[in-house]
Design an enzyme around this catalytic site. Structure first.
Site, short mmCIF file in Angstrom:
data_model
loop_
_atom_site.label_atom_id
_atom_site.label_comp_id
_atom_site.label_asym_id
_atom_site.label_seq_id
_atom_site.Cartn_x
_atom_site.Cartn_y
_atom_site.Cartn_z
N ASP A 131 19.89 -1.93 -59.97
CA ASP A 131 19.24 -0.79 -59.43
C ASP A 131 18.88 -0.91 -57.84
OD1 ASP A 131 17.09 1.08 -58.66
OD2 ASP A 131 15.75 -0.47 -59.31
N HIS A 167 16.01 3.41 -63.72
CA HIS A 167 15.84 3.22 -62.55
C HIS A 167 17.12 3.57 -61.76
CE1 HIS A 167 11.75 1.35 -62.40
NE2 HIS A 167 11.58 2.16 -61.38
#
Length: 353
Positions: A292, A315
């Site tokens: 992420d 995320h």
């Protein structure tokens, strides 16, 4: 002005941090509303405010709505500056999350940037500072980033009091990097620490982690200890934690675990080791956190790449959504299911300083 709905995806503070970070890099003004809408206590908390203040100072930005509990801000940057900046997050607010917000702007500043931060270095719901030191920033170096992160003093929840110094030298642009598969694991390194606690806490964390890793077949495991005798312990503490990182043929993958009152040291070590083994078992080049955190950098870098991540988190989806708002020419294609291994194909925009 770019409009960002802070309730999108996981609806947390990351949308705010990424939005303001990219606003600072691109100098595009942004309005963010519904900030942290999906959290129990919506709106800005102190560490979010410090991240925005830091970027406002680095860009001479006009900011509206910057107060505790605010669910909407407007950020209008003017010019990206180099220099030395000092911020106190207060108590145990996460220095790592503030650094995540500041780093993209620091890389594209017109000169060297130094940031001195006080707050929490090893706190829940945030990457520990050792993960940044040994996984995140070393991987950014592969994009051509030149950074240094020095840990001066640790800060744990709830007292904080940690201190770090971050420095970066400017880049004209980021060189694209990416790997899908990690390749063979060459060695596993780690750092087990405790402050205002007996030395055996750090030792037991390390021993438990090492046993789990070696039982899985990993042979080259070396975990350092960090401990302070009572008369030379400058920390507010108490606190402990462990960060492990696997050095592989083509990448680095990390995992961590924090100590807590009533949580046995052995459990702390085992937890970190199991997380690392779980991500290594996918064969992908990036652990679940870096999968992420890498999104803004592959997006700003020059050229095409493919990266393989151990788990596609909400995320990561959120990150891609926000980055595309600032870089509409960005091309991203993700193959994989939520919380499963995935491959992300990116054509970066080759952002120039």
């Amino acid at each position: 002005m770019i409009e960002i709905d802070g309730s999108f995806g996981e609806g947390g503070g990351q949308i705010l941090r990424t939005s303001v970070a990219l606003s600072a890099v691109t100098l595009k003004p942004v309005r963010i509303f519904n900030i942290r809408a999906k959290r129990k206590n919506p709106g800005l908390r102190r560490q979010h405010m410090v991240a925005v203040k830091a970027l406002a100072e680095m860009t001479d930005a006009e900011v509206r709505g910057l107060e505790l509990g605010s669910t909407e801000i407007v950020f209008i940057p003017k010019t990206l500056k180099a220099g030395t900046f000092r911020f106190d997050i207060g108590t145990a607010g996460s220095v790592s999350l503030v650094l995540q917000a500041v780093t993209p702007a620091a890389l594209f500043a017109p000169g060297e940037v130094r940031v001195q931060l006080r707050g929490g270095t090893d706190v829940p719901m945030s990457p520990p500072v050792d993960y940044l030191r040994f996984v995140f920033y070393p991987l950014l170096e592969r994009f051509g980033a030149k950074t240094e992160l020095v840990l001066k003093r640790r800060g744990h929840y709830p007292k904080g009091g940690g201190e770090v110094e971050f420095a970066s030298r400017p880049v004209d642009s980021l060189t694209q990097w990416g790997e899908v598969e990690r390749g063979e694991v060459l060695k596993v390194r780690g750092l087990s620490h405790c402050v205002k606690l007996p030395k055996h806490v750090a030792e037991r964390q390390a021993k438990a982690a090492e046993e789990v890793l070696k039982k899985s077949g990993l042979k080259n495991v070396d975990i350092d200890l960090e401990w302070y005798p009572p008369e030379r312990d400058p920390h507010l503490g108490p606190g402990s934690g462990i960060v492990l990182w696997a050095i592989t043929e083509r990448s680095l993958l990390g995992a961590d675990s924090l100590g807590a009152r009533g949580k046995r040291a052995e459990r702390v070590g085992e937890e970190a080791a199991r997380k690392l083994l779980e991500d290594l078992s996918t064969g992908k080049a990036l652990d679940r956190h870096m999968s992420d955190m890498i999104v803004p950098y592959v997006s700003l870098a020059c050229g095409r790449t493919e990266v393989g991540g151990a788990a596609l988190t909400m995320h990561a989806w959120t990150h891609v959504h926000v980055v595309k708002k600032f870089l509409p020419e960005l091309e991203v294609e993700i193959s994989g299911e939520l919380n499963k291994p995935f491959v992300m194909r990116v054509k970066g925009v080759c952002w120039q300083r």
